[in-house]
Design a protein around this motif. Structure first.
Motif, PDB file in Angstrom:
ATOM      1  N   VAL A   1       0.860  -1.182   0.000  1.00 38.24           N
ATOM      2  CA  VAL A   1       0.000   0.000   0.000  1.00 38.24           C
ATOM      3  C   VAL A   1       0.897   1.233   0.000  1.00 38.24           C
ATOM      4  O   VAL A   1       2.114   1.139   0.180  1.00 38.24           O
ATOM      5  N   SER A   2       0.317   2.389  -0.186  1.00 39.07           N
ATOM      6  CA  SER A   2       1.088   3.631  -0.149  1.00 39.07           C
ATOM      7  C   SER A   2       1.412   4.001   1.296  1.00 39.07           C
ATOM      8  O   SER A   2       0.792   3.499   2.244  1.00 39.07           O
ATOM      9  N   GLN A   3       2.371   4.906   1.440  1.00 35.25           N
ATOM     10  CA  GLN A   3       2.720   5.403   2.775  1.00 35.25           C
ATOM     11  C   GLN A   3       1.496   6.051   3.435  1.00 35.25           C
ATOM     12  O   GLN A   3       1.230   5.827   4.624  1.00 35.25           O
TER      13      GLN A   3
ATOM     14  N   GLU B   1      -1.691   5.405   2.920  1.00 33.96           N
ATOM     15  CA  GLU B   1      -2.637   4.376   3.325  1.00 33.96           C
ATOM     16  C   GLU B   1      -2.167   3.653   4.584  1.00 33.96           C
ATOM     17  O   GLU B   1      -2.970   3.346   5.473  1.00 33.96           O
ATOM     18  N   ALA B   2      -0.881   3.373   4.665  1.00 38.28           N
ATOM     19  CA  ALA B   2      -0.338   2.656   5.820  1.00 38.28           C
ATOM     20  C   ALA B   2      -0.493   3.471   7.102  1.00 38.28           C
ATOM     21  O   ALA B   2      -0.904   2.935   8.140  1.00 38.28           O
ATOM     22  N   VAL B   3      -0.160   4.753   7.043  1.00 35.17           N
ATOM     23  CA  VAL B   3      -0.267   5.607   8.233  1.00 35.17           C
ATOM     24  C   VAL B   3      -1.722   5.730   8.678  1.00 35.17           C
ATOM     25  O   VAL B   3      -2.025   5.701   9.874  1.00 35.17           O
ATOM     26  N   SER B   4      -2.626   5.845   7.720  1.00 33.03           N
ATOM     27  CA  SER B   4      -4.053   5.934   8.048  1.00 33.03           C
ATOM     28  C   SER B   4      -4.561   4.631   8.655  1.00 33.03           C
ATOM     29  O   SER B   4      -5.268   4.637   9.675  1.00 33.03           O
ATOM     30  N   LYS B   5      -4.177   3.511   8.048  1.00 35.10           N
ATOM     31  CA  LYS B   5      -4.642   2.200   8.509  1.00 35.10           C
ATOM     32  C   LYS B   5      -4.090   1.837   9.884  1.00 35.10           C
ATOM     33  O   LYS B   5      -4.822   1.395  10.774  1.00 35.10           O
ATOM     34  N   LEU B   6      -2.781   2.029  10.076  1.00 36.32           N
ATOM     35  CA  LEU B   6      -2.136   1.587  11.312  1.00 36.32           C
ATOM     36  C   LEU B   6      -2.296   2.571  12.469  1.00 36.32           C
ATOM     37  O   LEU B   6      -2.493   2.173  13.618  1.00 36.32           O
TER      38      LEU B   6
ATOM     39  N   THR C   1       2.146  -4.887   7.549  1.00 32.40           N
ATOM     40  CA  THR C   1       1.788  -4.026   6.425  1.00 32.40           C
ATOM     41  C   THR C   1       3.044  -3.816   5.591  1.00 32.40           C
ATOM     42  O   THR C   1       4.153  -3.723   6.140  1.00 32.40           O
ATOM     43  N   VAL C   2       2.893  -3.764   4.284  1.00 32.32           N
ATOM     44  CA  VAL C   2       4.016  -3.504   3.387  1.00 32.32           C
ATOM     45  C   VAL C   2       3.756  -2.188   2.657  1.00 32.32           C
ATOM     46  O   VAL C   2       2.695  -2.002   2.051  1.00 32.32           O
ATOM     47  N   VAL C   3       4.703  -1.291   2.724  1.00 34.83           N
ATOM     48  CA  VAL C   3       4.598   0.011   2.063  1.00 34.83           C
ATOM     49  C   VAL C   3       5.486   0.014   0.829  1.00 34.83           C
ATOM     50  O   VAL C   3       6.677  -0.324   0.914  1.00 34.83           O
ATOM     51  N   GLU C   4       4.916   0.396  -0.302  1.00 39.29           N
ATOM     52  CA  GLU C   4       5.720   0.590  -1.518  1.00 39.29           C
ATOM     53  C   GLU C   4       6.096   2.059  -1.580  1.00 39.29           C
ATOM     54  O   GLU C   4       5.239   2.943  -1.540  1.00 39.29           O
TER      55      GLU C   4
END
Length: 256
Positions: A54-56, A58-63, A242-245
């Protein structure tokens, strides 16, 4: 500088530093006996990472349930000055990386103590310190001397002087730095791995760092596509990551 000259300069640099002899021995083994193991599982992990990335943002929002948009606005002046310093630096090292991920990991945990491996210009250090300084927290960093180039004085170059009172920098390999850091502080809110890229180096450090991460703390590892160490570590410990691209590379992040 030619490859031969670089290797020779690095070797001479090690010989001048007896405190680095243990790492010299490890590098010789890594680049001879264990060389093929360094890239173990690379194709497997890149496929795995690509399928779940996911994008950075998206990751910050999700986590963390936070938005990243304000970071560049709030720290525009600091970031601009640091960018200018990097451009003027005569030695070239790694680029900025996912700064928002680091900053908001610290904000999410109300971090008091953060440990990172790998510094270079100090971009990730800067992101952590911008958060830590609000709470008078401490960043503990491990970074090997740059023996192949005259770059030691530029490690952490983009970090403003005003943030350095909250920063402790250990200039050894991780296997020497981390025990010193853990002796000073044993529990951390955020861990950021960005040093030895080999499979064995990662697995050793991941296990050591994980022991010292508090429950609810954030674990971040850069460049997880280099080999399968991060994927294997997560699967072994039943960790949902989570994996950030980010700029064509993959970053792993999870909350303990």
């Amino acid at each position: 500088m030619s490859e031969i000259a670089r290797v020779l300069k690095t070797f001479i640099g090690y010989l001048k530093r007896p405190d680095l002899y243990p790492e010299l021995g490890r590098k010789i083994i890594k680049n001879t006996i264990n060389r093929s193991n360094s890239f173990k599982g690379k194709d497997k992990t890149n496929s795995w990472a690509a399928a779940r990335s996911v994008s950075q943002k998206e990751a910050v929002s999700k986590l963390f349930d936070l938005e990243i948009d304000e970071f560049r606005k709030d720290y525009a002046d600091v970031l601009k000055t640091s960018e200018q310093k990097e451009k003027a630096c005569p030695v070239k090292m790694g680029g900025p990386g996912a700064l928002e991920l680091m900053y908001y990991a610290c904000e999410f945990t109300n971090a008091q103590n953060v440990v990172e491996t790998g510094v270079a210009y100090g971009w990730s250090s800067l992101a952590s310190l911008l958060s830590l300084s609000k709470r008078d927290g401490t960043l503990y960093s491990s970074d090997m001397p740059y023996l192949a180039q005259d770059g030691d004085q530029y490690v952490g170059y983009v970090v403003p002087e005003s943030l350095k009172p909250n920063w402790k920098l250990y200039r050894f390999a991780d296997k020497e730095s981390l025990p010193k850091i853990f002796a000073e502080n044993s529990v951390f809110d955020v861990l950021h791995y960005d040093s030895d890229k080999s499979y064995n180096g990662r697995m050793w450090a991941y296990n050591e760092l994980y022991k010292h991460l508090k429950k609810g703390g954030v674990f971040i590892s850069d460049d997880i596509g280099d080999n399968s160490a991060y994927q294997d570590f997560c699967e072994k410990n039943t960790i949902e990551t989570t994996v950030v691209e980010y700029e064509g590379k993959y970053i792993g992040v999870f909350i303990k």
